[in-house]
Design a protein around this motif. Structure first.
Motif, PDB file in Angstrom:
ATOM      1  N   THR A   1       0.823  -1.204   0.000  1.00  0.00           N
ATOM      2  CA  THR A   1       0.000   0.000   0.000  1.00  0.00           C
ATOM      3  C   THR A   1       0.859   1.256   0.000  1.00  0.00           C
ATOM      4  N   LEU A   2       1.910   1.270   0.817  1.00  0.00           N
ATOM      5  CA  LEU A   2       2.817   2.431   0.827  1.00  0.00           C
ATOM      6  C   LEU A   2       3.487   2.587  -0.528  1.00  0.00           C
ATOM      7  N   SER A   3       3.829   1.480  -1.166  1.00  0.00           N
ATOM      8  CA  SER A   3       4.422   1.539  -2.497  1.00  0.00           C
ATOM      9  C   SER A   3       3.445   2.165  -3.488  1.00  0.00           C
ATOM     10  N   ALA A   4       2.175   1.799  -3.386  1.00  0.00           N
ATOM     11  CA  ALA A   4       1.161   2.358  -4.281  1.00  0.00           C
ATOM     12  C   ALA A   4       0.911   3.837  -4.001  1.00  0.00           C
ATOM     13  N   LEU A   5       0.939   4.223  -2.727  1.00  0.00           N
ATOM     14  CA  LEU A   5       0.732   5.635  -2.376  1.00  0.00           C
ATOM     15  C   LEU A   5       1.890   6.508  -2.841  1.00  0.00           C
ATOM     16  N   ALA A   6       3.082   5.931  -2.941  1.00  0.00           N
ATOM     17  CA  ALA A   6       4.267   6.594  -3.511  1.00  0.00           C
ATOM     18  C   ALA A   6       4.519   7.973  -2.915  1.00  0.00           C
ATOM     19  N   PRO A   7       4.820   8.059  -1.608  1.00  0.00           N
ATOM     20  CA  PRO A   7       5.045   9.367  -0.984  1.00  0.00           C
ATOM     21  C   PRO A   7       6.181  10.146  -1.626  1.00  0.00           C
ATOM     22  N   ARG A   8       5.944  11.450  -1.777  1.00  0.00           N
ATOM     23  CA  ARG A   8       6.930  12.361  -2.342  1.00  0.00           C
ATOM     24  C   ARG A   8       7.102  13.536  -1.396  1.00  0.00           C
ATOM     25  N   ARG A   9       8.238  14.153  -1.462  1.00  0.00           N
ATOM     26  CA  ARG A   9       8.622  15.190  -0.504  1.00  0.00           C
ATOM     27  C   ARG A   9       7.528  16.239  -0.313  1.00  0.00           C
ATOM     28  N   GLY A  10       7.216  16.510   0.966  1.00  0.00           N
ATOM     29  CA  GLY A  10       6.316  17.598   1.324  1.00  0.00           C
ATOM     30  C   GLY A  10       4.844  17.298   1.162  1.00  0.00           C
ATOM     31  N   GLU A  11       4.486  16.065   0.851  1.00  0.00           N
ATOM     32  CA  GLU A  11       3.087  15.770   0.555  1.00  0.00           C
ATOM     33  C   GLU A  11       2.267  15.478   1.820  1.00  0.00           C
ATOM     34  N   LEU A  12       0.939  15.580   1.646  1.00  0.00           N
ATOM     35  CA  LEU A  12      -0.031  15.329   2.716  1.00  0.00           C
ATOM     36  C   LEU A  12      -0.885  14.127   2.355  1.00  0.00           C
ATOM     37  N   LEU A  13      -1.072  13.236   3.326  1.00  0.00           N
ATOM     38  CA  LEU A  13      -1.906  12.048   3.164  1.00  0.00           C
ATOM     39  C   LEU A  13      -3.138  12.133   4.049  1.00  0.00           C
TER      40      LEU A  13
ATOM     41  N   ILE B   1      -0.744   3.198   8.481  1.00  0.00           N
ATOM     42  CA  ILE B   1      -0.442   3.731   7.149  1.00  0.00           C
ATOM     43  C   ILE B   1       0.076   5.162   7.255  1.00  0.00           C
ATOM     44  N   GLY B   2      -0.622   6.003   8.000  1.00  0.00           N
ATOM     45  CA  GLY B   2      -0.177   7.389   8.164  1.00  0.00           C
ATOM     46  C   GLY B   2       1.174   7.487   8.846  1.00  0.00           C
ATOM     47  N   ILE B   3       1.416   6.627   9.817  1.00  0.00           N
ATOM     48  CA  ILE B   3       2.687   6.633  10.534  1.00  0.00           C
ATOM     49  C   ILE B   3       3.831   6.254   9.595  1.00  0.00           C
ATOM     50  N   GLU B   4       3.661   5.187   8.830  1.00  0.00           N
ATOM     51  CA  GLU B   4       4.737   4.778   7.926  1.00  0.00           C
ATOM     52  C   GLU B   4       4.914   5.761   6.769  1.00  0.00           C
ATOM     53  N   TRP B   5       3.835   6.405   6.346  1.00  0.00           N
ATOM     54  CA  TRP B   5       3.951   7.487   5.354  1.00  0.00           C
ATOM     55  C   TRP B   5       4.885   8.566   5.891  1.00  0.00           C
ATOM     56  N   MET B   6       4.683   9.006   7.138  1.00  0.00           N
ATOM     57  CA  MET B   6       5.501  10.072   7.710  1.00  0.00           C
ATOM     58  C   MET B   6       6.927   9.624   7.982  1.00  0.00           C
ATOM     59  N   LEU B   7       7.121   8.351   8.271  1.00  0.00           N
ATOM     60  CA  LEU B   7       8.474   7.848   8.506  1.00  0.00           C
ATOM     61  C   LEU B   7       9.318   7.872   7.227  1.00  0.00           C
ATOM     62  N   ALA B   8       8.660   7.899   6.065  1.00  0.00           N
ATOM     63  CA  ALA B   8       9.405   7.870   4.805  1.00  0.00           C
ATOM     64  C   ALA B   8      10.276   9.103   4.621  1.00  0.00           C
ATOM     65  N   ASP B   9       9.848  10.251   5.165  1.00  0.00           N
ATOM     66  CA  ASP B   9      10.639  11.486   5.050  1.00  0.00           C
ATOM     67  C   ASP B   9      10.096  12.510   6.046  1.00  0.00           C
ATOM     68  N   PRO B  10      10.975  13.282   6.703  1.00  0.00           N
ATOM     69  CA  PRO B  10      10.501  14.256   7.696  1.00  0.00           C
ATOM     70  C   PRO B  10       9.591  15.335   7.123  1.00  0.00           C
ATOM     71  N   SER B  11       9.618  15.539   5.804  1.00  0.00           N
ATOM     72  CA  SER B  11       8.791  16.592   5.206  1.00  0.00           C
ATOM     73  C   SER B  11       7.338  16.170   5.024  1.00  0.00           C
TER      74      SER B  11
ATOM     75  N   ASP C   1      -2.485  15.230  -1.090  1.00  0.00           N
ATOM     76  CA  ASP C   1      -1.810  14.765  -2.299  1.00  0.00           C
ATOM     77  C   ASP C   1      -2.076  13.284  -2.537  1.00  0.00           C
ATOM     78  N   ALA C   2      -2.446  12.580  -1.463  1.00  0.00           N
ATOM     79  CA  ALA C   2      -2.734  11.155  -1.558  1.00  0.00           C
ATOM     80  C   ALA C   2      -3.758  10.795  -0.490  1.00  0.00           C
ATOM     81  N   ILE C   3      -4.543   9.777  -0.790  1.00  0.00           N
ATOM     82  CA  ILE C   3      -5.570   9.303   0.143  1.00  0.00           C
ATOM     83  C   ILE C   3      -5.499   7.787   0.214  1.00  0.00           C
ATOM     84  N   PHE C   4      -5.574   7.265   1.438  1.00  0.00           N
ATOM     85  CA  PHE C   4      -5.735   5.832   1.625  1.00  0.00           C
ATOM     86  C   PHE C   4      -7.061   5.575   2.314  1.00  0.00           C
ATOM     87  N   ILE C   5      -7.841   4.645   1.753  1.00  0.00           N
ATOM     88  CA  ILE C   5      -9.108   4.244   2.356  1.00  0.00           C
ATOM     89  C   ILE C   5      -9.006   2.761   2.655  1.00  0.00           C
TER      90      ILE C   5
END
Length: 421
Positions: A255-267, A277-287, A333-337
């Motif tokens: 799921t994180l791979s599909a969400l593909a977090p990019r710098r500065g984005e909001l989930l 999901i939100g926690i691991e999204w934020m762990l990907a980068d401090p921004s 910038d991205a949504i997980f349901i």
């Protein structure tokens, strides 16, 4: 092409009027002639009370100690535009410093910056550590839990703390997390006459009178069962506090791979459950930022505890049920349901709130939710993925494969042009 260092004739009105001077604990002795001249020429000099005292002999104009809230002082500096103004800052003003804040209001062409060595540079020099290979984290006025993702065996971490209690609090966190055997060096008042350096073991830390100005150097040693947060997505489910409402780690990685977090984005994590999901999204980068939407108060409280334990205390938790709880939130910038997506209006509200070009990923384990995803795919396109996982489990005296519930995943990117849903 115009070089950055070449003055722009059209911006002559924005000639530098503000000088930001980095100063260390050695005061005027550590300043160059240019910095001293700027302080002497300034009509107004802003800084902390300690900074103003350190540079006192060079200041000729009005002295203004920082106000609380700090934004009042930022407004006062901006209001003096056009007059010669100096600002005193600790060390390097653009490394976790006041220069960053001022640059949001004042153009680059209007200021000149004369940095001094940062506290991190001084600490690395005292420790003999290669700064480029050292994690530098500011805990000054920020949650101490921010250090947690950096606690890996063999890591070297420099942490700037808020006050004299910071080193003891850090030692407590290390011990509680299974890193009590780590070496913790406290470097106090670096560069000044009060400089002091002492080394301790985190689990037996007993320093009582640390200076307010301190940096902690941690050489990380992990004990048995230490809470190590791997860099890859799909962290062990056991690391999370949960009641069964959690995206399992294999599915979470996909799921994180599909969400593909990019710098500065909001989930938006809709129906967040444990918040994984939100926690691991934020762990990907401090921004990165995330909002966890959860309708059960006990789960919302659990998400906050998990966020702290994983070193992302900035995770925003909204207690409420979609779609109503989505109203007024910052566009993502991205949504997980992952939960509750089959409820009326949830998918419509999510699609409407998503930024153009944003990504939506939805997982279904129920037939009702799967029907929703199949219908959306038929109408809007995107891609569908069927995820079947089996785990080895005992079968009597032998071992067999026990299948987990299959997951249907819909991935979709919102087009830049308006869509009719």
């Amino acid at each position: 092409m115009r070089l950055l260092s070449t003055p722009d004739p059209a911006s002559s009105a924005a000639a530098p009027w503000l000088t930001i001077v980095g100063i260390g604990e050695d005061g005027l002795a550590g300043l160059g002639d240019e910095a001293k001249a700027a302080l002497a020429a300034a009509d107004l000099v802003f800084g902390g009370a300690r900074h103003l005292e350190l540079a006192g002999a060079a200041i000729r104009g009005e002295r203004h100690a920082w106000l609380s809230p700090f934004e009042r002082s930022v407004e006062a500096v901006s209001a003096a535009r056009g007059r010669p103004v100096a600002v005193l800052a600790s060390g390097d003003p653009f490394f976790f410093g006041v220069g960053v804040t001022l640059s949001r209001r004042i153009a680059r062409a209007e200021m000149r910056v004369l940095p001094a060595p940062s506290s991190f540079s001084l600490a690395a020099a005292r420790m003999g550590w290669a700064l480029q290979d050292t994690v530098c984290v500011s805990l000054h006025g920020r949650p101490i839990d921010l250090i947690r993702p950096h606690l890996h065996p063999g890591s070297r971490v420099l942490a700037l703390t808020s006050d004299s209690d910071g080193p003891a609090a850090l030692a407590g966190l290390l011990t509680e997390s299974g890193f009590g055997a780590s070496d913790l060096t406290v470097l106090e008042a670096l560069g000044g006459t009060r400089e002091r350096i002492s080394s301790h073991r985190a689990e037996t830390f007993a320093l009582q009178d640390a200076d307010m100005l301190n940096v902690c150097a941690v050489e990380v040693t992990a004990g048995t069962g230490a809470r190590i947060l791997a860099y890859t997505p799909g962290l062990d489910d056991a690391l999370f506090e949960h009641d069964g409402q959690i995206t399992k780690h294999e599915i979470r990685a996909l799921t994180l791979s599909a969400l593909a977090p990019r710098r500065g984005e909001l989930l938006w994590d809709v129906g967040a459950g444990s918040g994984s999901i939100g926690i691991e999204w934020m762990l990907a980068d401090p921004s990165l930022k995330a909002i966890a939407i959860e309708g059960h108060p006990e789960r919302a409280a659990r998400i906050r505890r998990n966020a702290t334990a994983f070193g992302v205390p900035g995770l925003s938790v909204v207690e409420g049920t979609a779609p109503e709880a989505l109203a007024g939130l910052a566009p993502p910038d991205a949504i997980f349901i992952g939960g509750g997506g089959s409820e009326a209006g949830v998918m419509e509200a999510a699609i409407a709130g998503l930024k153009p070009g944003g990504r939506l990923v939805a997982n279904a384990v129920t037939t009702e939710m799967e029907a929703v995803l199949l219908a959306r795919h038929a109408r809007l396109g995107g891609s569908l993925l069927r995820i079947d996982i089996a785990r080895a489990a005992p079968v009597g005296q032998m071992t067999g494969w026990r299948p987990a519930m299959p997951v249907t995943q819909w991935r979709w990117m919102k087009p830049a042009n308006k869509i009719e849903d």
